[in-house]
Design a protein around this motif. Structure first.
Motif, PDB file in Angstrom:
ATOM      1  N   VAL A 155       0.845  -1.192   0.000  1.00  0.00           N
ATOM      2  CA  VAL A 155       0.000   0.000   0.000  1.00  0.00           C
ATOM      3  C   VAL A 155       0.881   1.244   0.000  1.00  0.00           C
ATOM      4  O   VAL A 155       1.858   1.318   0.750  1.00  0.00           O
ATOM      5  N   ARG A 156       0.546   2.215  -0.836  1.00  0.00           N
ATOM      6  CA  ARG A 156       1.254   3.487  -0.869  1.00  0.00           C
ATOM      7  C   ARG A 156       0.278   4.601  -1.219  1.00  0.00           C
ATOM      8  O   ARG A 156      -0.780   4.363  -1.809  1.00  0.00           O
ATOM      9  N   GLU A 157       0.643   5.803  -0.828  1.00  0.00           N
ATOM     10  CA  GLU A 157      -0.111   6.973  -1.273  1.00  0.00           C
ATOM     11  C   GLU A 157       0.140   7.168  -2.768  1.00  0.00           C
ATOM     12  O   GLU A 157       1.242   6.911  -3.260  1.00  0.00           O
ATOM     13  N   TRP A 158      -0.879   7.622  -3.506  1.00  0.00           N
ATOM     14  CA  TRP A 158      -0.728   7.817  -4.949  1.00  0.00           C
ATOM     15  C   TRP A 158      -1.403   9.112  -5.351  1.00  0.00           C
ATOM     16  O   TRP A 158      -2.631   9.209  -5.393  1.00  0.00           O
ATOM     17  N   ILE A 159      -0.601  10.139  -5.635  1.00  0.00           N
ATOM     18  CA  ILE A 159      -1.154  11.434  -6.011  1.00  0.00           C
ATOM     19  C   ILE A 159      -0.843  11.789  -7.461  1.00  0.00           C
ATOM     20  O   ILE A 159      -1.274  12.830  -7.949  1.00  0.00           O
ATOM     21  N   GLY A 160      -0.097  10.920  -8.147  1.00  0.00           N
ATOM     22  CA  GLY A 160       0.254  11.189  -9.533  1.00  0.00           C
ATOM     23  C   GLY A 160      -0.779  10.647 -10.495  1.00  0.00           C
ATOM     24  O   GLY A 160      -1.857  10.181 -10.113  1.00  0.00           O
ATOM     25  N   ALA A 161      -0.435  10.698 -11.762  1.00  0.00           N
ATOM     26  CA  ALA A 161      -1.318  10.186 -12.801  1.00  0.00           C
ATOM     27  C   ALA A 161      -1.307   8.660 -12.799  1.00  0.00           C
ATOM     28  O   ALA A 161      -0.381   8.027 -12.299  1.00  0.00           O
ATOM     29  N   VAL A 200      -3.484  -4.552  -9.319  1.00  0.00           N
ATOM     30  CA  VAL A 200      -3.072  -3.240  -8.837  1.00  0.00           C
ATOM     31  C   VAL A 200      -4.293  -2.333  -8.883  1.00  0.00           C
ATOM     32  O   VAL A 200      -4.889  -2.151  -9.952  1.00  0.00           O
ATOM     33  N   ALA A 201      -4.668  -1.802  -7.731  1.00  0.00           N
ATOM     34  CA  ALA A 201      -5.827  -0.917  -7.648  1.00  0.00           C
ATOM     35  C   ALA A 201      -5.355   0.513  -7.419  1.00  0.00           C
ATOM     36  O   ALA A 201      -4.701   0.801  -6.414  1.00  0.00           O
ATOM     37  N   TYR A 202      -5.669   1.397  -8.356  1.00  0.00           N
ATOM     38  CA  TYR A 202      -5.339   2.820  -8.238  1.00  0.00           C
ATOM     39  C   TYR A 202      -6.605   3.598  -7.886  1.00  0.00           C
ATOM     40  O   TYR A 202      -7.590   3.549  -8.637  1.00  0.00           O
ATOM     41  N   VAL A 203      -6.587   4.281  -6.769  1.00  0.00           N
ATOM     42  CA  VAL A 203      -7.638   5.245  -6.453  1.00  0.00           C
ATOM     43  C   VAL A 203      -7.039   6.607  -6.750  1.00  0.00           C
ATOM     44  O   VAL A 203      -6.158   7.078  -6.008  1.00  0.00           O
ATOM     45  N   PRO A 204      -7.431   7.250  -7.861  1.00  0.00           N
ATOM     46  CA  PRO A 204      -6.756   8.477  -8.311  1.00  0.00           C
ATOM     47  C   PRO A 204      -6.647   9.527  -7.207  1.00  0.00           C
ATOM     48  O   PRO A 204      -7.614   9.849  -6.527  1.00  0.00           O
TER      49      PRO A 204
END
Length: 394
Positions: A155-161, A200-204
């Motif tokens: 798990v990581r923070e994701w603030i990019g595209a 891989v789940a990206y929550v924008p």
């Protein structure tokens, strides 16, 4: 595979002391835009991807770290993560697993360590900044029948595209109505050693969750289906913006111990609870999972279960704890000739029954609700007093 890592040692003192290193060189598979194209022909289409980039070579990168003490769960670079958040994420993984999945090390699996902080990183060839570290990974071994596998969740923070699709890296991409993006990879040769499926789940603008299942026995049997692995990746509790739930009943009643509870004991107590529910006479009342859904509570000396019980105009969480750590709850109590103490507490939102045996084993059954509980206190007591609901039978 992206996100694949070696399992860290159980002893924190034996783990890689990367913070004491000023310069580390590693080889990684770089993301889009960071490496040279390796094919002249256009890449093959991937379902769900508007465009596909060609596969890329690996390159050498440098990592510059700053010496000093490891801040552990209090790293100011990652304010979204804490010990409480780690506990909440562990519970999220466990609750997302299928009810028939057997956890091989229930006392110590799926523990999220402190976030890895590698500091600044860049490609030695391009100087491009890379996203390394900044995540926390938990592992656990599960089994279904005779088939075993390791589940890993990063798990990581994701603030990019959202990264572009890369040829050969995923099988398909799905975009949910809420904007969540799922990248899915399914092993082509399922019987090969170390076969791995991942989602891989990206929550924008929020977080990225990498969930994988790796088989080591060379069989083609799936321990988790793709849909079940998606359930793990999308489990509530991973989003870095999500509030941390308060400590569970398990955490209040138990303390850390070294020994675990055998799976045979878990199975036996779950069967006791299932039989108890059948004989309870709960017409019109439904459970979201079997009452016998206990799992190790993380203390190594207790078991916990939490099911949603629904009736006409009523819904509540029905929580059960069986622990060898003696505990006494306040409320009216009755002492039986064998020394067993039964306490009952009723409230508008929470009602509970505690059965404390002379051996020190304690059973707590309670309902927590914001409406009306579908079960009355007498039914909670019948569950708590179920014959055989003991880790070590008396």
């Amino acid at each position: 595979m992206p996100g694949t890592e070696e399992r860290p040692p159980n002893d924190r003192r034996q783990r890689w002391t990367w913070r004491d290193t000023a310069f580390i060189a590693v080889v990684v598979l770089l993301g889009a835009g960071a490496a040279r194209l390796t094919q002249d022909e256009g890449p093959a289409a991937i379902p769900g991807c508007e465009s596909v980039q060609a596969a890329r070579e690996s390159e050498m990168v440098s990592i510059t770290t700053i010496g000093g003490e490891d801040p552990g769960y209090n790293d100011p670079d990652y304010p979204w993560f804490s010990k409480s958040k780690a506990v909440a994420m562990r519970e999220a993984v466990i609750e997302a697993l299928p009810v028939d999945a057997r956890r091989e090390d229930p006392g110590f699996d799926f523990v999220f360590p402190a976030v890895r902080n590698f500091g600044e990183a860049g490609s030695t060839d391009t100087g491009e900044e890379l996203t390394l570290g900044g995540s926390t990974t938990a592992h656990g071994d599960i089994a279904r029948g005779d088939t075993r596998a390791t589940i890993s969740v990063d798990v990581r923070e994701w603030i990019g595209a959202i990264p572009p699709c890369v040829e050969g890296s995923i099988d398909r991409r799905e975009v949910r109505a809420d904007g969540t993006v799922l990248d899915i990879y399914e092993t082509k040769d399922a019987a090969s050693p170390y076969a791995q499926d991942f989602v891989v789940a990206y929550v924008p603008g929020v977080s990225r969750v990498f969930a994988s299942v790796t088989r080591f026995d060379g069989t083609s049997t799936q321990v988790l289906s793709t849909d079940e692995l998606v359930d793990v990746a999308l489990a509530p509790g991973f989003a870095v913006t999500e509030d941390v739930r308060s400590m569970t009943l398990c955490g209040i009643l138990t303390v850390m111990e070294e020994d675990g509870v055998d799976w045979d004991v878990v199975s036996r107590l779950n069967a006791v609870l299932d039989d108890s529910w059948q004989s309870l006479g709960t017409s019109g009342v439904r459970l979201d999972r079997p009452l016998g859904s206990l799992s190790a509570d993380g203390s190594g000396h207790g078991l916990c279960g939490d099911v949603v019980v629904t009736g006409p105009g009523a819904v509540a969480n029905l929580q059960i704890v069986v622990t060898q750590n003696e505990f006494r709850m306040t409320g009216s109590g009755r002492i039986f000739p064998d020394g067993t103490l039964i306490s009952r507490t009723e409230g508008s939102g929470t009602s509970s029954v505690t059965v404390a045996r002379p051996s020190g084993e304690t059973v707590v059954v309670r309902t927590v609700t914001r409406t009306t509980s579908p079960l009355v206190i007498e039914q909670l007591e019948l569950i708590a007093r179920s014959p055989g609901l003991e880790i070590v039978p008396s």
